[in-house]
Scaffold this active site. Structure first.
Site, short mmCIF file in Angstrom:
data_model
loop_
_atom_site.label_atom_id
_atom_site.label_comp_id
_atom_site.label_asym_id
_atom_site.label_seq_id
_atom_site.Cartn_x
_atom_site.Cartn_y
_atom_site.Cartn_z
N THR A 14 0.82 -1.21 0.00
CA THR A 14 0.00 0.00 0.00
C THR A 14 0.86 1.27 0.00
O THR A 14 0.32 2.37 -0.06
CB THR A 14 -0.90 0.03 1.26
OG1 THR A 14 -0.05 -0.17 2.40
CG2 THR A 14 -1.95 -1.06 1.23
N VAL A 59 6.37 2.94 -2.75
CA VAL A 59 7.16 2.02 -3.58
C VAL A 59 6.32 0.79 -3.93
O VAL A 59 6.37 0.30 -5.06
CB VAL A 59 8.47 1.63 -2.86
CG1 VAL A 59 9.24 0.59 -3.67
CG2 VAL A 59 9.35 2.86 -2.64
N CYS A 111 18.43 4.68 -2.65
CA CYS A 111 17.96 5.30 -3.90
C CYS A 111 18.99 6.24 -4.52
O CYS A 111 19.28 6.16 -5.72
CB CYS A 111 16.64 6.02 -3.65
SG CYS A 111 16.63 7.01 -2.15
N GLN A 165 17.17 15.42 -3.15
CA GLN A 165 16.31 14.24 -3.07
C GLN A 165 14.83 14.59 -2.95
O GLN A 165 14.42 15.42 -2.13
CB GLN A 165 16.73 13.37 -1.89
CG GLN A 165 18.13 12.84 -2.04
CD GLN A 165 18.58 11.89 -0.95
OE1 GLN A 165 19.73 11.95 -0.55
NE2 GLN A 165 17.72 11.00 -0.47
N GLY A 175 11.11 9.69 -1.51
CA GLY A 175 12.02 8.86 -0.74
C GLY A 175 11.57 8.67 0.70
O GLY A 175 12.03 7.75 1.39
N ARG A 235 17.18 17.20 1.13
CA ARG A 235 15.79 16.94 0.70
C ARG A 235 15.25 18.23 0.08
O ARG A 235 15.35 19.30 0.68
CB ARG A 235 14.94 16.57 1.92
CG ARG A 235 13.53 16.18 1.58
CD ARG A 235 13.37 14.79 1.03
NE ARG A 235 13.79 13.77 1.98
CZ ARG A 235 14.04 12.50 1.65
NH1 ARG A 235 13.93 12.10 0.40
NH2 ARG A 235 14.40 11.64 2.57
N HIS A 246 15.18 11.93 -7.92
CA HIS A 246 16.36 12.47 -7.24
C HIS A 246 17.34 13.01 -8.29
O HIS A 246 17.46 12.45 -9.39
CB HIS A 246 17.09 11.37 -6.47
CG HIS A 246 16.40 10.90 -5.23
ND1 HIS A 246 15.23 11.42 -4.75
CD2 HIS A 246 16.77 9.93 -4.33
CE1 HIS A 246 14.89 10.80 -3.63
NE2 HIS A 246 15.80 9.89 -3.36
P1 A2P Z 1 0.07 0.10 5.76
O1 A2P Z 1 -0.48 0.90 4.63
O2 A2P Z 1 -0.82 -1.03 6.14
O3 A2P Z 1 0.52 0.94 6.94
P2 A2P Z 1 5.37 4.28 2.70
O4 A2P Z 1 6.85 4.04 2.67
O5 A2P Z 1 4.85 4.83 1.43
O6 A2P Z 1 4.95 5.07 3.89
O7 A2P Z 1 4.68 2.82 2.87
C1 A2P Z 1 5.02 1.92 3.89
C2 A2P Z 1 4.43 0.55 3.58
O8 A2P Z 1 4.88 -0.37 4.58
C3 A2P Z 1 2.92 0.51 3.63
O9 A2P Z 1 2.47 -0.44 2.67
C4 A2P Z 1 2.63 0.02 5.04
O10 A2P Z 1 1.39 -0.65 5.19
C5 A2P Z 1 3.76 -0.99 5.19
N1 A2P Z 1 4.03 -1.27 6.61
C6 A2P Z 1 4.41 -0.41 7.56
N2 A2P Z 1 4.55 -1.05 8.75
C7 A2P Z 1 4.26 -2.36 8.52
C8 A2P Z 1 4.20 -3.54 9.34
N3 A2P Z 1 4.51 -3.50 10.63
N4 A2P Z 1 3.83 -4.71 8.75
C9 A2P Z 1 3.54 -4.76 7.43
N5 A2P Z 1 3.57 -3.67 6.59
C10 A2P Z 1 3.92 -2.49 7.14
#
Ligand code: A2P
Length: 332
Positions: free
Chosen positions: A11, A14, A128, A155, A159, A234, A241
């Site tokens: 979700t 990346v 990255c 950057q 990121g 940043r 970047h």
């Molecule tokens: P979730 O959307 O359920 O919080 P970004 O780097 O864009 O912030 O995204 C971080 C990603 O890592 C998201 O998909 C988030 O899911 C997932 N994530 C963060 N913490 C955990 C965790 N403890 N277990 C599984 N996925 C995680």
């Protein structure tokens, strides 16, 4: 033949690019599983023409998968990459958890793809800025022999994840409307600003991000004695970047030969016609597979020196694309 692929962090910023790129690159998929935190588990999403239910990433969720692409956070990678490897998958990890582990290959396919084949279940995807910098520096190293590299990064907020991209957009909108600006992800306003602070500060005065570029460059190019230093900044750019690099080489350099080396290299475009205002810019390289190199000129401070500018999509070559290219390399 199709491969069963899992995405951890599906979700996130990346994670979303992983899904898009698997489709765009026609990755030979037979099954796609999406994992995120317990917060997202049970949600249904449309991905590559299917409705997929997001599952919580746990130590027991990887059975039967061929590849697991990780982009959540370092602590989760530390816990779950070994579990994915134990279940028989190849874990390709975007976090910094395993990058400097001597047992784990750290791979940019255009540079050291062969190293990936020695994996023991986990392969690390570089930082990255490092991956993008080396797309410009490595072809010049092959030609002239790199001795010293000084890098300054510009950057994008991508990121720092999806939340940071939203924060930049929200701050720009609030500023335009004359409303108060809220800060959550960064310690200072990022809109219309530049923060010389990426990741945490270390005892030597550098940030962790800056030391990643130094240490990971040495490992990827197999140049343990490379003299390198870096300042990471940043900037209020959404997703690509840019890196300014000054480099010293073993052998005499010429701008023409440097341009030819970049023009011939895989994965980079030579974009270097300053008289006509042509140089690589982050807006032009968002959503591009290749990185761009330009502003190639003699460095005025080193005898065999070159200065140049590299731009690449942080979410693609700096993260999701490089990881998928590693899987493609192994399949090939
Ligand atoms: P979730 O959307 O359920 O919080 P970004 O780097 O864009 O912030 O995204 C971080 C990603 O890592 C998201 O998909 C988030 O899911 C997932 N994530 C963060 N913490 C955990 C965790 N403890 N277990 C599984 N996925 C995680």
């Amino acid at each position: 033949m199709g491969y069963k692929v899992g995405i951890v962090g599906a979700t996130g910023a990346v994670g979303q690019e992983f899904i898009k790129l698997l489709g765009e690159r026609e990755f030979p998929l037979s099954e796609l599983k999406l994992f995120a935190s317990a917060r997202s588990a049970g949600k249904q999403v449309e991905a590559l023409g299917q409705t997929i239910t997001i599952e919580e990433a746990t130590e027991t969720c990887f059975e039967g998968l061929d590849f697991v692409l990780f982009s959540a956070n370092g602590d989760l990678s530390k816990k779950l990459c070994p579990a994915a490897a134990k279940a028989g998958a190849v874990a390709i990890d975007n976090s910094s958890a395993f990058r400097m582990d001597p047992e784990v290959p750290l791979v940019v396919p255009e540079i050291n793809g062969e190293a990936a084949r020695a994996h023991k279940g986990i392969i690390a995807n570089p930082n990255c800025s490092t991956a993008i910098s080396l797309m410009g520096a490595y072809p010049l190293h092959k030609k002239f022999g790199l001795k010293r590299m000084i890098a300054s990064t510009y950057q994008a907020v991508s990121g720092s994840g999806a939340e940071a991209m939203q924060e930049l957009e929200d701050q720009v909108k609030a500023w335009s409307a004359g409303e108060p600006i809220e800060k959550n992800v960064y310690p200072h306003q990022i809109a219309f600003n530049a923060l010389p602070h990426v990741d945490v500060f270390l005892e030597n005065g550098y940030t962790k991000e800056e030391m990643k570029l130094v240490n990971e460059s040495r490992k990827i190019m197999a140049l343990p004695d490379l003299v390198a230093s870096c300042t990471c900044v940043r900037v209020p750019v959404m997703r690509s970047h840019s890196i300014s690099i000054n480099a010293e080489f073993e052998r005499p350099v010429s701008v023409e030969e440097a341009r030819a080396a970049i023009a011939e290299a895989q994965g980079v475009d030579l974009v270097d016609d300053p008289e006509n205002k042509v140089y690589p810019m982050p807006l032009d390289f968002a959503g591009k597979v290749n990185c761009g190199v330009g502003r190639i000129r003699k460095d005025l401070g080193y005898e065999n020196g070159l200065a140049f500018w590299v731009v690449g999509d942080q979410l693609w070559k700096g993260a999701a694309l490089n990881a998928i290219q590693i899987a493609e390399y192994l399949i090939k």
